[in-house]
Design a protein around this motif. Structure first.
Motif, short mmCIF file in Angstrom:
data_model
loop_
_atom_site.label_atom_id
_atom_site.label_comp_id
_atom_site.label_asym_id
_atom_site.label_seq_id
_atom_site.Cartn_x
_atom_site.Cartn_y
_atom_site.Cartn_z
N LEU A 74 39.84 33.24 38.45
CA LEU A 74 39.93 31.78 38.33
C LEU A 74 40.40 31.20 39.66
O LEU A 74 41.32 31.74 40.29
CB LEU A 74 40.92 31.42 37.22
N TRP A 92 44.25 27.38 38.33
CA TRP A 92 45.15 28.31 37.66
C TRP A 92 45.92 29.15 38.67
O TRP A 92 45.33 29.65 39.64
CB TRP A 92 44.33 29.24 36.75
N GLY A 117 38.20 38.13 29.21
CA GLY A 117 39.64 38.34 29.30
C GLY A 117 40.18 37.81 30.62
O GLY A 117 39.48 37.79 31.62
N VAL A 137 33.71 37.66 24.88
CA VAL A 137 34.85 36.91 25.41
C VAL A 137 35.23 37.41 26.81
O VAL A 137 35.12 38.58 27.11
CB VAL A 137 36.03 37.08 24.42
N SER A 161 34.57 27.52 37.57
CA SER A 161 35.99 27.87 37.50
C SER A 161 36.30 29.20 38.15
O SER A 161 37.46 29.47 38.47
CB SER A 161 36.43 27.93 36.04
N VAL A 162 35.29 30.04 38.32
CA VAL A 162 35.54 31.38 38.84
C VAL A 162 34.90 31.57 40.21
O VAL A 162 33.90 30.95 40.54
CB VAL A 162 35.00 32.48 37.89
N ARG A 212 43.67 38.00 33.24
CA ARG A 212 44.89 38.73 33.53
C ARG A 212 45.36 38.44 34.94
O ARG A 212 44.55 38.38 35.85
CB ARG A 212 44.62 40.23 33.48
N GLU A 240 29.34 29.61 31.74
CA GLU A 240 30.32 28.52 31.76
C GLU A 240 29.55 27.25 31.43
O GLU A 240 28.56 26.96 32.08
CB GLU A 240 30.97 28.39 33.14
N PRO A 263 34.25 35.05 43.14
CA PRO A 263 34.46 36.49 43.31
C PRO A 263 35.87 36.75 43.85
O PRO A 263 36.35 36.01 44.72
CB PRO A 263 33.39 36.87 44.34
N VAL A 264 36.52 37.77 43.32
CA VAL A 264 37.90 38.06 43.72
C VAL A 264 38.01 38.23 45.23
O VAL A 264 38.90 37.67 45.87
CB VAL A 264 38.42 39.34 43.02
N LEU A 279 46.25 39.28 38.42
CA LEU A 279 45.89 40.47 39.19
C LEU A 279 47.14 41.27 39.55
O LEU A 279 47.09 42.49 39.64
CB LEU A 279 45.13 40.08 40.46
N LEU A 310 35.61 38.86 39.05
CA LEU A 310 35.78 37.41 39.20
C LEU A 310 37.24 37.03 38.99
O LEU A 310 38.01 37.78 38.40
CB LEU A 310 34.92 36.68 38.17
N VAL A 352 46.71 35.20 41.59
CA VAL A 352 45.40 34.88 41.06
C VAL A 352 45.20 35.51 39.68
O VAL A 352 45.68 36.60 39.41
CB VAL A 352 44.33 35.37 42.05
N TYR A 353 44.49 34.79 38.78
CA TYR A 353 44.12 35.33 37.48
C TYR A 353 42.73 35.96 37.56
O TYR A 353 41.74 35.25 37.81
CB TYR A 353 44.05 34.22 36.43
N GLY A 354 42.63 37.24 37.33
CA GLY A 354 41.35 37.91 37.25
C GLY A 354 40.66 37.63 35.91
O GLY A 354 41.33 37.39 34.91
N VAL A 355 39.32 37.67 35.92
CA VAL A 355 38.52 37.36 34.73
C VAL A 355 37.50 38.47 34.55
O VAL A 355 36.81 38.84 35.49
CB VAL A 355 37.77 36.02 34.92
N ARG A 356 37.42 39.01 33.33
CA ARG A 356 36.51 40.10 33.07
C ARG A 356 35.99 40.05 31.65
O ARG A 356 36.76 39.76 30.73
CB ARG A 356 37.28 41.42 33.18
N ARG A 357 34.72 40.31 31.46
CA ARG A 357 34.20 40.40 30.09
C ARG A 357 34.90 41.54 29.38
O ARG A 357 34.96 42.66 29.88
CB ARG A 357 32.69 40.66 30.12
N LEU A 358 35.44 41.26 28.20
CA LEU A 358 36.16 42.31 27.48
C LEU A 358 35.24 43.47 27.15
O LEU A 358 35.66 44.61 27.10
CB LEU A 358 36.77 41.75 26.19
N GLN A 359 33.95 43.16 26.94
CA GLN A 359 33.00 44.23 26.63
C GLN A 359 32.22 44.66 27.85
O GLN A 359 31.21 45.34 27.74
CB GLN A 359 32.00 43.73 25.58
#
Lengths: 442, 442
Positions: free
Chosen positions: A79, A111, B63, B61, A44-45, B65, B123, A47-48, B67, A77, A61-68
């Motif tokens: 979607l 997405w 996240g 998790v 699904s992801v 967003r 994933e 690299p940006v 971009l 990354l 585009v929807y960016g994806v990042r580990r919250l931690q």
């Protein structure tokens, strides 16, 4: 509770609606596989920087990042916003392990962070087919895909679809033939023709530097639309010549003639079809549902030469993408199709009392062994209430296991109840699986 | 090119591997539907605060967003890390439109930002079944799910699976019966038993404040594992009494007895099964593939009471989740199953020359009309090369349309070539669709 409110643009379906979606997806898969397309899925992801390298930043585009996470920007990354760009990457990555020409279908979610509108979602299912080859792609594939999609809509049986086909070489050759150097703005303006009309497009073309006569000619070309090969005469009557125009004309003629032979009435040559995306280099396609033109194209694509290229080898291809979520939402909203019931279950086995549950379970096992979807009643309430449980879900049959081991089955629509043999009873196919009910068009 | 490198933890399959995945997914769907489970899908994203409210921050998790977005923190979204939490939200949101008890299956991707390891992905595809009811859930559903999963593994036919079942009430009652007040740390320690061994667990229990004797008793309980209902005697022999222990014992006896009756050998009572997650309140399940125990559980779940509750009504449920990607990666890596070919295609229609392509297309259309997946040769090369095209992909038949309109079909495995009628020819079923080939276990 705020956290369980709906998210605009992220559709979710109820079970009966999902059955309609499964019908669409199963039909697409079946037709694609009948035409020899392999299934793949991509992650699904991406690299940006890979997603944005084609300048597709308008895709939101929807960016994806580990919250931690503590990733650096270069690991960022996002979607995917379509299935074409990830497919091109998949082909490059696995080129040594794939057989070319490579035919694949891919049914997945994508997405886009765009403002949601009627039929436009932020999360949506697309079904793509592409044929991609190494170095060169035979032109007959541009005809073949039309016939695959004709088969898809015939199999879906949800109304009349029409594919509008053009060829970018034809248009570009024409534009060059009348002295236009920068064709991209002209494609961009013509692409808006249906939305804003000829007068506005003419203004845009003039603003872009075209002469009155050039703009007239572009609009004259765009107005040509024929269900057969007569478009070629009409183009020639405009008196423009250019080698690229001839090449495009020949390609479009081949596609339209092949379509005419195999799926009469499905394809039209429509010379205003431009497709906004830069990467198309030959045939371009859009497909509308007749009577639902305002929904826009439900299946679009085209021929591309440079989408996948690793520096040494390029992989030209041709592909089409069906907007499944858009199609589904229209079909459901207008009641064009619905599921005959909300559950897969064909038979509910009643339970006489909890001590007899195992006898009901045993009957259910026998029925399932013959591919009959069967539930056992959740409780041993009065039979009238157990029948209501089936009725609410549209389950057509209720099964009774008597104290004496006798089996009876009741068709709760007719009320007819018969003594039957649990080893051999079979419902009609139309009752065995949920059916897709099509509303009669008035 | 850096941007097309693989992303660790985001698996992608080649076409022949994807056929194995489709086999797994189709089999799961078929069995779930035979048991009357409805399909649903939920959106891929949930509000961050909703996902994290159960304190699941250890799930790492992702996240999400836009971009280009300017969302405030309260609008922040994240990819779901399982299908249970989104399902609970779906039930609350649609409670008025669903019929209870509601049986659903859900096959979708989930995402976790954990460090990828063998069989653990960032994933991954999960296949979940749950039965959820309003206010109260009948206990027989806790037995029923065991039988669904027994049917799943029988239908998959990929080896012997064994389900290990315990009941959290039984353990909690036992712990309370020997004077332990805080049970959560004990469950946490017992959950690690397989990984770190009894001595280490004993130390952890002692550190958590248990006496020598209490820790001994906990380990004695955890060591009980029987393929039938004899576990109950062994528990009673430990001499502990508590009402909750009796309740849990009765529930586990019912589940094990029902499993024993309907699927002998599939279920064992295994009193060390703890499941880390807080939300389980009764029966808990783990499933291993015999001979692949180090892969961990491929199907886990349990009974929950409070996962979905809207303040007025609670929706207790019981569910199980199959780790499809984990299972698939093991099956592929060990060569336990493979696809008989890499494409759906059963027949390649050869092309005599490009002028005869339409004759080949026409034959292909007739074959597809009988559900025979058919490709037409991409080129009119020498027949030997066209046969090679089929051979490379594992397509079993090559079809020839003679100049004289005669049809012949060659089985390229045997070399046998026969004159046939294009209107009636049918391949055997084992050739019509790609088959899943199981390696013989030595």
């Amino acid at each position: 509770m705020a956290s369980i409110t709906k998210l605009t643009g992220f559709p979710e379906w109820l079970p009966a609606e999902r059955i309609v979606e499964q019908y669409l997806l199963d039909t697409l898969r079946r037709v694609f596989e009948l035409h020899g397309f392999c299934s793949i899925e991509t992650r699904s992801v991406e690299p940006v920087d890979f997603l944005l390298r084609k300048g597709e930043i308008d895709k939101e585009v929807y960016g994806v990042r580990r919250l931690q996470g503590g990733e650096s920007d270069k690991d960022a990354l996002a979607l995917h916003f379509d299935l074409t760009v990830p497919f091109a990457r998949y082909v490059l990555q696995n080129a040594g392990k794939l057989d070319f020409p490579f035919r694949r279908y891919q049914i997945q979610k994508s997405w886009r962070g765009e403002r949601p509108q009627q039929g436009r979602y932020r999360e949506f299912v697309q079904a793509d087919i592409d044929i991609i080859d190494r170095a060169e792609l035979a032109p007959h594939f541009e005809s073949e895909l039309v016939l695959v999609i004709a088969d898809v809509f015939a199999a879906l049986d949800i109304g009349v679809a029409q594919m509008h086909i053009n060829n970018r070489k034809l248009c570009e050759g024409f534009y060059r033939g009348i002295g236009i150097e920068h064709c991209a703005p002209v494609f961009g303006a013509i692409d808006k023709l249906d939305k804003i009309g000829g007068t506005k497009v003419h203004e845009i073309l003039r603003t872009a530097g075209l002469s009155q006569q050039q703009a007239d000619q572009c609009l004259a070309l765009a107005s040509i639309c024929t269900p057969d090969d007569s478009f070629a005469e009409q183009v020639r009557a405009l008196g423009v010549t250019h080698p690229l125009l001839e090449e495009g004309l020949a390609q479009l003629l081949a596609v339209i003639r092949a379509a005419h032979a195999a799926a009469p009435g499905f394809a039209v040559a429509d010379l205003k079809i431009a497709r906004g995306l830069d990467y198309y280099t030959g045939t371009v396609y859009e497909t509308t549902l007749v009577g639902h033109e305002e929904l826009g194209s439900v299946c679009s694509g085209g021929r591309y030469d440079e989408l996948a290229a690793d520096g040494k080898v390029s992989y030209p291809g041709v592909g089409l993408s069906i907007g499944v979520s858009r199609l589904l939402s229209r079909l459901l909203a207008q009641g064009i199709v619905r599921a005959s019931r909300s559950v897969p279950t064909a038979v509910l086995v009643a339970v006489l009392n909890e001590q007899h549950r195992e006898a009901s379970n045993a009957a259910a096992r026998l029925l399932r062994g013959r591919q009959i979807a069967t539930e056992v009643s959740p409780n041993a309430a009065k039979f009238g209430n157990q029948i209501k449980y089936a009725d609410r879900r549209g389950i057509p049959y209720v099964w009774f296991v008597g104290d004496d081991g006798q089996h009876e089955v009741k068709d709760i629509r007719s009320g007819e109840q018969l003594a039957v043999d649990v080893q051999t009873w079979q419902p009609p196919t139309r009752d065995q699986y949920p059916q897709i009910v099509k509303e009669e068009t008035p």
